[in-house]
Scaffold this motif. Structure first.
Motif, PDB file in Angstrom:
ATOM      1  N   LEU A  60      -4.725 -14.608  39.975  1.00  0.00           N
ATOM      2  CA  LEU A  60      -4.363 -13.486  39.693  1.00  0.00           C
ATOM      3  C   LEU A  60      -2.520 -12.922  39.785  1.00  0.00           C
ATOM      4  N   ASN A  61      -2.536 -13.964  41.103  1.00  0.00           N
ATOM      5  CA  ASN A  61      -0.760 -14.260  41.559  1.00  0.00           C
ATOM      6  C   ASN A  61      -0.417 -14.533  40.289  1.00  0.00           C
ATOM      7  N   HIS A  83      -0.081 -17.889  40.130  1.00  0.00           N
ATOM      8  CA  HIS A  83       0.899 -18.996  40.436  1.00  0.00           C
ATOM      9  C   HIS A  83      -0.422 -20.579  40.003  1.00  0.00           C
ATOM     10  N   VAL A 119       0.236 -22.162  37.917  1.00  0.00           N
ATOM     11  CA  VAL A 119       1.309 -23.876  37.473  1.00  0.00           C
ATOM     12  C   VAL A 119       2.198 -23.506  38.450  1.00  0.00           C
ATOM     13  N   ASP A 143       5.748 -23.973  39.515  1.00  0.00           N
ATOM     14  CA  ASP A 143       6.905 -24.268  38.524  1.00  0.00           C
ATOM     15  C   ASP A 143       8.147 -24.279  39.315  1.00  0.00           C
ATOM     16  N   LEU A 144       8.510 -25.871  39.544  1.00  0.00           N
ATOM     17  CA  LEU A 144       9.937 -25.959  40.425  1.00  0.00           C
ATOM     18  C   LEU A 144      11.174 -26.130  39.645  1.00  0.00           C
ATOM     19  N   LYS A 145      12.485 -26.558  40.156  1.00  0.00           N
ATOM     20  CA  LYS A 145      13.070 -26.390  39.581  1.00  0.00           C
ATOM     21  C   LYS A 145      13.118 -27.964  38.730  1.00  0.00           C
ATOM     22  N   ASN A 168      -0.111 -28.504  37.840  1.00  0.00           N
ATOM     23  CA  ASN A 168      -1.213 -26.826  37.709  1.00  0.00           C
ATOM     24  C   ASN A 168      -2.238 -27.395  38.731  1.00  0.00           C
ATOM     25  N   VAL A 172      -2.771 -12.651  32.698  1.00  0.00           N
ATOM     26  CA  VAL A 172      -1.873 -13.177  33.274  1.00  0.00           C
ATOM     27  C   VAL A 172      -0.573 -13.186  32.943  1.00  0.00           C
ATOM     28  N   PHE A 173      -1.378 -14.590  31.984  1.00  0.00           N
ATOM     29  CA  PHE A 173       0.276 -15.247  31.267  1.00  0.00           C
ATOM     30  C   PHE A 173       0.076 -14.752  30.013  1.00  0.00           C
ATOM     31  N   VAL A 228       4.123 -23.865  22.601  1.00  0.00           N
ATOM     32  CA  VAL A 228       4.578 -23.875  23.739  1.00  0.00           C
ATOM     33  C   VAL A 228       5.531 -24.980  23.722  1.00  0.00           C
ATOM     34  N   PHE A 287       7.383 -30.269  28.668  1.00  0.00           N
ATOM     35  CA  PHE A 287       7.041 -28.900  29.259  1.00  0.00           C
ATOM     36  C   PHE A 287       5.247 -29.475  29.973  1.00  0.00           C
ATOM     37  N   LEU A 288       4.298 -29.499  29.258  1.00  0.00           N
ATOM     38  CA  LEU A 288       2.839 -29.801  29.836  1.00  0.00           C
ATOM     39  C   LEU A 288       2.683 -31.090  29.748  1.00  0.00           C
ATOM     40  N   ASN A 328       4.215 -31.825  33.189  1.00  0.00           N
ATOM     41  CA  ASN A 328       3.390 -30.665  33.613  1.00  0.00           C
ATOM     42  C   ASN A 328       1.801 -31.688  34.595  1.00  0.00           C
TER      43      ASN A 328
END
Lengths: 164, 282
Positions: free
Chosen positions: A26-27, A29, A31, A33-35, A40, A72-73, A132, A136-137, A140
């Motif tokens: 719900l939030n 979070h 994934v 995602d930092l700098k 995941n 959410v996403f 996408v 990044f995937l 990740n």
């Protein structure tokens, strides 16, 4: 009274994985995602609890949490639900065929889980005409694998607390 | 030890088809349900759309409640940071104020001249009443999609494809409409392709999003003469957006024509939705 308190604490700790699952969905979070990297948490959470204590994380809840993440996403409904269920399926299979569970065996069997789940994720988005960032995937997946032991230790601590 | 094919079969059956203790659904059934859900995403019928809108609205409200504590913490840390940088900000504002005072006299003259010229050509100044304001309800920047949720939907006649502005600058378009909420796909998203025109070079191109990186201009003519600082506006070629909405300015880096957006997409709280071409969107 002490017995009742212990029961409440025990019940609460049993609910921690489920609360965490819905909180991160719900939030948004699931994934982190930092700098320079991203992890995941959703995959690790589902994989660990289905492998170690499946009665604390029902498949129905995993499905619902995936659908919530999709909404959410802004992804097509079912994409995250499907990849999370694939993770759960690999974890269930690993649980059935493994006799002694160790961090190393968990960690190694997490590789096919990640590969299959991300492949399904990729396919679902490809057929839904969503673009996408595949680099990044990939990054990740690598960092999710690397960070698995850290979250494994945290979850094992929670699991031991429920047993004590 | 040899593993027979039967053992693998038994393990797979046990893992996928059997409902283990405390599990109400089998994994196989839920996987099939997820695939079915993915297929229904492509089907557009009124009851399905209504159901989807209802589910999404409910989840957005839930997400709003759940993210309230983390939002408060973020606001508090922002508040502390603002206090810490108060002295620096004061210095910057003082400098900016003196610069603006110098510019005012010049601007007054230009405004006067502009009004006189408009009167001369009898131009009808269009009103801005075709803008509808909305508040950003959820800003969960997905690593895969750059979008956010606003607090109005079909209840305020919002439709897919409408242009979304931050003040007067174009920032994205509506891609998903529910009854009480809508999703805005930002220009920085990988899936965003906006027809634009550059000024003063007057070239048509497509503004393409790249996630975290700056959006770039694609399909430019080979011998274009675009320079750093050229302005980018919507061209209105697709017939949905009004032409001439400002987007950003050009910056050429390593022969790639990038666009610096006029709006900071991470700092948006309120947006305007352009209802001008409402009849064209069906």
């Amino acid at each position: 009274m002490a017995y009742v308190n212990k029961q409440i604490k025990f019940k609460f700790l049993e609910l921690v994985p489920l609360l965490l699952l819905f909180y991160i969905s719900l939030n948004g979070h699931s994934v982190i995602d930092l700098k320079y990297f991203s992890i995941n948490v959703h995959y690790i959470l589902v994989y660990y609890w289905v492998l170690r204590q499946p009665r604390m994380l029902g498949y129905g809840f995993i499905f619902m949490s995936g659908v919530i993440s999709d909404v959410v996403f802004g992804l097509p409904l079912g994409v995250n639900a499907l990849s999370l269920l694939i993770i759960a399926a690999v974890a269930t299979y690993a649980r059935v065929v493994t006799v002694r569970i160790t961090l190393l065996s968990d960690w190694i069997s997490f590789i096919p889980a990640l590969l299959v789940a991300n492949f399904i994720y990729f396919l679902s988005l490809y057929f839904s005409n969503y673009s996408v960032d595949y680099l990044f995937l990939f990054k990740n997946s690598i960092f999710t694998f690397i960070f698995y032991p850290i979250l494994w230790s945290v979850f094992t601590l929670i699991l031991n607390l429920t047993k004590s | 030890m040899e593993t027979s094919r039967d053992d693998v079969g038994i393990a797979i059956r046990s893992a996928f088809l059997t409902k283990s203790t405390k599990q109400k659904f089998s994994l196989f059934a839920l996987i099939i349900l997820s695939i079915a859900l993915l297929f229904t995403e492509t089907i557009e019928t009124k009851p399905l759309n209504f159901f989807r809108a209802f589910v999404k609205d409910a989840i957005y409200r839930g997400a709003l409640v759940v993210s309230a504590p983390s939002k408060s913490i973020n606001n508090f840390s922002g508040f502390i940071k603002e206090h810490l940088s108060l002295y620096d900000d004061y210095g910057k504002l003082k400098k900016e104020n003196s610069e603006l005072k110098n510019q005012i006299s010049g601007k007054d003259f230009l405004e006067l001249e502009n009004n006189q010229l408009r009167r001369l050509i009898d131009e009808q100044i269009s009103s801005s009443s075709n803008l509808l304001s909305a508040r950003v309800m959820l800003d969960k920047q997905s690593p895969y999609l750059n979008s956010f949720i606003i607090n109005i939907g079909s209840n305020k006649k919002i439709k897919n494809g409408m242009a979304v502005l931050d003040s007067k600058n174009f920032i994205g378009r509506i891609v998903d409409v529910n009854y009480f909420s809508s999703r805005v796909l930002l220009v920085s998203d990988l899936n965003s392709k906006i027809p634009i025109i550059t000024e003063p070079s007057a070239h048509h191109a497509i503004l393409s999003g790249h996630g975290k990186n700056k959006p770039t201009l694609e399909y430019l003519p080979e011998n274009h003469n675009i320079k750093n600082g050229d302005k980018v506006y919507t061209s209105g070629r697709e017939g949905i957006f009004s032409p001439g909405i400002p987007i950003g300015k050009v910056r050429i880096e390593d022969n790639v024509v990038k666009v610096l957006l006029f709006s900071d997409l991470s700092q948006i709280t309120f947006v305007n939705i352009n209802l001008e071409n409402i009849n064209k969107i069906e």
